[in-house]
Motif scaffolding. Structure first.
Motif, PDB file in Angstrom:
ATOM      1  N   VAL A   1      16.375   3.004  -8.283  1.00 58.41           N
ATOM      2  CA  VAL A   1      15.825   2.783  -6.951  1.00 58.41           C
ATOM      3  C   VAL A   1      15.592   4.127  -6.253  1.00 58.41           C
ATOM      4  O   VAL A   1      16.452   5.013  -6.305  1.00 58.41           O
ATOM      5  CB  VAL A   1      16.772   1.910  -6.099  1.00 58.41           C
ATOM      6  CG1 VAL A   1      16.251   1.763  -4.677  1.00 58.41           C
ATOM      7  CG2 VAL A   1      16.931   0.537  -6.748  1.00 58.41           C
ATOM      8  N   HIS A   2      14.439   4.249  -5.597  1.00 56.01           N
ATOM      9  CA  HIS A   2      14.103   5.476  -4.876  1.00 56.01           C
ATOM     10  C   HIS A   2      13.488   5.116  -3.531  1.00 56.01           C
ATOM     11  O   HIS A   2      13.032   3.993  -3.322  1.00 56.01           O
ATOM     12  CB  HIS A   2      13.119   6.327  -5.685  1.00 56.01           C
ATOM     13  CG  HIS A   2      13.602   6.648  -7.071  1.00 56.01           C
ATOM     14  ND1 HIS A   2      14.602   7.551  -7.330  1.00 56.01           N
ATOM     15  CD2 HIS A   2      13.223   6.150  -8.280  1.00 56.01           C
ATOM     16  CE1 HIS A   2      14.818   7.615  -8.625  1.00 56.01           C
ATOM     17  NE2 HIS A   2      13.993   6.765  -9.231  1.00 56.01           N
ATOM     18  N   GLU A   3      13.474   6.074  -2.630  1.00 59.66           N
ATOM     19  CA  GLU A   3      12.856   5.865  -1.321  1.00 59.66           C
ATOM     20  C   GLU A   3      11.378   5.532  -1.499  1.00 59.66           C
ATOM     21  O   GLU A   3      10.700   6.064  -2.368  1.00 59.66           O
ATOM     22  CB  GLU A   3      13.002   7.117  -0.455  1.00 59.66           C
ATOM     23  CG  GLU A   3      14.430   7.416  -0.035  1.00 59.66           C
ATOM     24  CD  GLU A   3      14.499   8.642   0.864  1.00 59.66           C
ATOM     25  OE1 GLU A   3      13.458   9.023   1.438  1.00 59.66           O
ATOM     26  OE2 GLU A   3      15.594   9.219   0.983  1.00 59.66           O
ATOM     27  N   GLY A   4      10.898   4.644  -0.645  1.00 58.03           N
ATOM     28  CA  GLY A   4       9.492   4.272  -0.696  1.00 58.03           C
ATOM     29  C   GLY A   4       9.205   3.038  -1.523  1.00 58.03           C
ATOM     30  O   GLY A   4       8.076   2.530  -1.506  1.00 58.03           O
TER      31      GLY A   4
ATOM     32  N   SER B   1       0.794  -3.583   7.690  1.00 61.39           N
ATOM     33  CA  SER B   1      -0.613  -3.990   7.718  1.00 61.39           C
ATOM     34  C   SER B   1      -0.754  -5.327   6.996  1.00 61.39           C
ATOM     35  O   SER B   1      -0.465  -5.434   5.807  1.00 61.39           O
ATOM     36  CB  SER B   1      -1.482  -2.929   7.032  1.00 61.39           C
ATOM     37  OG  SER B   1      -2.839  -3.323   7.040  1.00 61.39           O
ATOM     38  N   SER B   2      -1.174  -6.349   7.745  1.00 59.45           N
ATOM     39  CA  SER B   2      -1.248  -7.708   7.199  1.00 59.45           C
ATOM     40  C   SER B   2      -2.599  -8.324   7.532  1.00 59.45           C
ATOM     41  O   SER B   2      -3.358  -7.785   8.344  1.00 59.45           O
ATOM     42  CB  SER B   2      -0.113  -8.573   7.770  1.00 59.45           C
ATOM     43  OG  SER B   2       1.141  -7.974   7.544  1.00 59.45           O
TER      44      SER B   2
ATOM     45  N   SER C   1      -3.669  -2.181   2.797  1.00 58.25           N
ATOM     46  CA  SER C   1      -4.034  -0.912   3.420  1.00 58.25           C
ATOM     47  C   SER C   1      -2.912   0.118   3.318  1.00 58.25           C
ATOM     48  O   SER C   1      -3.158   1.319   3.366  1.00 58.25           O
ATOM     49  CB  SER C   1      -4.384  -1.136   4.904  1.00 58.25           C
ATOM     50  OG  SER C   1      -5.508  -1.980   5.022  1.00 58.25           O
ATOM     51  N   SER C   2      -1.675  -0.351   3.189  1.00 60.94           N
ATOM     52  CA  SER C   2      -0.540   0.546   3.046  1.00 60.94           C
ATOM     53  C   SER C   2      -0.413   1.005   1.602  1.00 60.94           C
ATOM     54  O   SER C   2      -0.670   0.243   0.665  1.00 60.94           O
ATOM     55  CB  SER C   2       0.754  -0.159   3.474  1.00 60.94           C
ATOM     56  OG  SER C   2       1.887   0.581   3.081  1.00 60.94           O
ATOM     57  N   SER C   3      -0.028   2.252   1.420  1.00 57.97           N
ATOM     58  CA  SER C   3       0.163   2.776   0.066  1.00 57.97           C
ATOM     59  C   SER C   3       1.359   2.132  -0.609  1.00 57.97           C
ATOM     60  O   SER C   3       1.436   2.080  -1.836  1.00 57.97           O
ATOM     61  CB  SER C   3       0.368   4.299   0.112  1.00 57.97           C
ATOM     62  OG  SER C   3      -0.763   4.940   0.653  1.00 57.97           O
TER      63      SER C   3
ATOM     64  N   GLU D   1       9.000  -1.276  -7.975  1.00 57.11           N
ATOM     65  CA  GLU D   1       8.518   0.091  -8.172  1.00 57.11           C
ATOM     66  C   GLU D   1       7.049   0.078  -8.578  1.00 57.11           C
ATOM     67  O   GLU D   1       6.665  -0.633  -9.515  1.00 57.11           O
ATOM     68  CB  GLU D   1       9.334   0.798  -9.252  1.00 57.11           C
ATOM     69  CG  GLU D   1       8.869   2.216  -9.514  1.00 57.11           C
ATOM     70  CD  GLU D   1       9.664   2.923 -10.594  1.00 57.11           C
ATOM     71  OE1 GLU D   1       9.417   4.126 -10.832  1.00 57.11           O
ATOM     72  OE2 GLU D   1      10.528   2.260 -11.222  1.00 57.11           O
ATOM     73  N   ASP D   2       6.241   0.839  -7.852  1.00 54.36           N
ATOM     74  CA  ASP D   2       4.830   1.003  -8.203  1.00 54.36           C
ATOM     75  C   ASP D   2       4.738   2.173  -9.183  1.00 54.36           C
ATOM     76  O   ASP D   2       4.858   3.336  -8.797  1.00 54.36           O
ATOM     77  CB  ASP D   2       4.006   1.285  -6.943  1.00 54.36           C
ATOM     78  CG  ASP D   2       2.511   1.304  -7.218  1.00 54.36           C
ATOM     79  OD1 ASP D   2       2.122   1.415  -8.399  1.00 54.36           O
ATOM     80  OD2 ASP D   2       1.726   1.223  -6.261  1.00 54.36           O
ATOM     81  N   LEU D   3       4.529   1.875 -10.450  1.00 59.34           N
ATOM     82  CA  LEU D   3       4.543   2.893 -11.490  1.00 59.34           C
ATOM     83  C   LEU D   3       3.358   3.847 -11.397  1.00 59.34           C
ATOM     84  O   LEU D   3       3.388   4.928 -11.996  1.00 59.34           O
ATOM     85  CB  LEU D   3       4.563   2.223 -12.872  1.00 59.34           C
ATOM     86  CG  LEU D   3       5.756   1.289 -13.140  1.00 59.34           C
ATOM     87  CD1 LEU D   3       5.608   0.619 -14.503  1.00 59.34           C
ATOM     88  CD2 LEU D   3       7.068   2.051 -13.064  1.00 59.34           C
ATOM     89  N   LEU D   4       2.333   3.459 -10.642  1.00 60.25           N
ATOM     90  CA  LEU D   4       1.128   4.305 -10.521  1.00 60.25           C
ATOM     91  C   LEU D   4       0.981   4.898  -9.128  1.00 60.25           C
ATOM     92  O   LEU D   4      -0.028   5.522  -8.824  1.00 60.25           O
ATOM     93  CB  LEU D   4      -0.113   3.478 -10.865  1.00 60.25           C
ATOM     94  CG  LEU D   4      -0.137   2.831 -12.261  1.00 60.25           C
ATOM     95  CD1 LEU D   4      -1.441   2.074 -12.470  1.00 60.25           C
ATOM     96  CD2 LEU D   4       0.053   3.874 -13.354  1.00 60.25           C
ATOM     97  N   LEU D   5       1.984   4.712  -8.264  1.00 62.96           N
ATOM     98  CA  LEU D   5       1.872   5.179  -6.882  1.00 62.96           C
ATOM     99  C   LEU D   5       1.753   6.694  -6.800  1.00 62.96           C
ATOM    100  O   LEU D   5       0.961   7.220  -6.011  1.00 62.96           O
ATOM    101  CB  LEU D   5       3.084   4.701  -6.070  1.00 62.96           C
ATOM    102  CG  LEU D   5       3.103   5.117  -4.591  1.00 62.96           C
ATOM    103  CD1 LEU D   5       1.886   4.565  -3.854  1.00 62.96           C
ATOM    104  CD2 LEU D   5       4.384   4.633  -3.926  1.00 62.96           C
ATOM    105  N   LYS D   6       2.537   7.400  -7.580  1.00 61.38           N
ATOM    106  CA  LYS D   6       2.500   8.867  -7.556  1.00 61.38           C
ATOM    107  C   LYS D   6       1.113   9.384  -7.922  1.00 61.38           C
ATOM    108  O   LYS D   6       0.582  10.298  -7.274  1.00 61.38           O
ATOM    109  CB  LYS D   6       3.547   9.431  -8.519  1.00 61.38           C
ATOM    110  CG  LYS D   6       3.656  10.949  -8.497  1.00 61.38           C
ATOM    111  CD  LYS D   6       4.772  11.422  -9.420  1.00 61.38           C
ATOM    112  CE  LYS D   6       4.877  12.950  -9.385  1.00 61.38           C
ATOM    113  NZ  LYS D   6       5.953  13.443 -10.298  1.00 61.38           N
TER     114      LYS D   6
END
Length: 281
Positions: free
Chosen positions: A135-138, A173-174, A217-219, A262-267
């Motif tokens: 687990v990580h921030e974000g 954002s909804s 809209s949110s990352s 976890e979004d594996l492609l977020l970075k």
């Protein structure tokens, strides 16, 4: 031993009477089918009752392990579902070959809520999984149905805190699922099961019961995560926009299990966006 014999001698009449009663009962049940059937039926009822009580106690103490098993199974199903969604998008995209492969985008990890608040302006949740558990921030938190819980904001080796929807600092954002009109979900620190969706234009068609989902809209929050449903529709004081009361999908007063996504492609996505912004300056 002497006391035992004295006891027998003093109560010989009573003991003899009890033995005769037992002998009579045995003889009655041995030579009378009706009484024998009654005895067997009564004995079975008592034994069944004892077994039911035993099973109830056993089931109670095994609930925790069963919940853990269900959480792991649900976690695995979430991960498989994300892969299937990506494969479905691939098949719907005519520009891609069916043999093309898309990388898995999201990974779910189960966690338990060990502390939470609902009566403050700045509520938070503490979960029993930290950086040692991936687990990580974000990262985002959802419940067992995939509804939005909040965002991981602080992490130690074995624990993490989650900023939930019911925090006045939280903005999400909804959008209305049917019409895609977007707004901001905010919490007014009144009820732990309601929030407000603001900035929905007055020309939007809104009905009670309409589903509210994340807009994408949110990352951090991907599009389409369930938030809740419209409970009440009012016009903003200044006009031009609706203020929608949203019945939240998550019951924060009894939340126990969550899934950290976890979004594996977020970075990679953020790096591309930063490079694009830098190039446009």
């Amino acid at each position: 031993m002497r006391n035992f014999f004295f006891f027998i001698a003093r109560n010989a009449t009573t003991i003899f009477f009890i033995l005769l009663e037992i002998l009579c009962l045995v003889l009655v049940m041995s030579f009378n089918d009706y009484q024998q059937a009654k005895y067997v039926s009564s004995a079975n009822a008592i034994i069944s009752s004892v077994y039911e009580s035993e099973n109830a106690v056993t089931d109670y103490f095994s609930l925790s392990s069963r919940n853990d098993i269900l959480a792991r199974e649900n976690n695995a199903l979430h991960n498989q579902l994300d892969i299937l969604h990506q494969q479905l998008r691939l098949l719907r995209n005519a520009s891609l070959s069916v043999n093309d492969a898309l990388p898995q985008r999201f990974l779910h990890r189960e966690a338990k809520v060990i502390k939470s608040t609902t009566n403050r302006e700045h509520n938070y949740l503490t979960i029993d999984r930290g950086s040692n558990g991936g687990v990580h921030e974000g990262m985002i938190a959802v419940d067992y149905n995939g509804a939005v819980v909040g965002l991981v904001t602080a992490v130690t080796d074995n624990f993490a805190t989650v900023l939930p929807i019911i925090n006045t600092s939280f903005r999400l954002s909804s959008k209305l699922k049917k019409t895609n009109f977007r707004g901001q979900l905010v919490w007014d620190a009144v009820f732990p099961d309601e929030a407000e969706l603001i900035d929905i234009p007055e020309h939007a068609v809104v009905n009670k019961g309409d589903s509210i989902v994340t807009s994408g809209s949110s990352s951090y929050f991907p599009e389409g995560l369930y938030v809740g449903k419209v409970k009440d529709v009012e016009m903003d004081r200044n006009g031009g926009f609706y203020d929608l009361t949203v019945q939240l999908a998550v019951d924060f007063t009894s939340i126990y299990d969550v899934y950290i996504v976890e979004d594996l492609l977020l970075k990679e996505q953020k790096q591309l966006e930063e490079e694009t912004e830098e190039h446009e300056r």
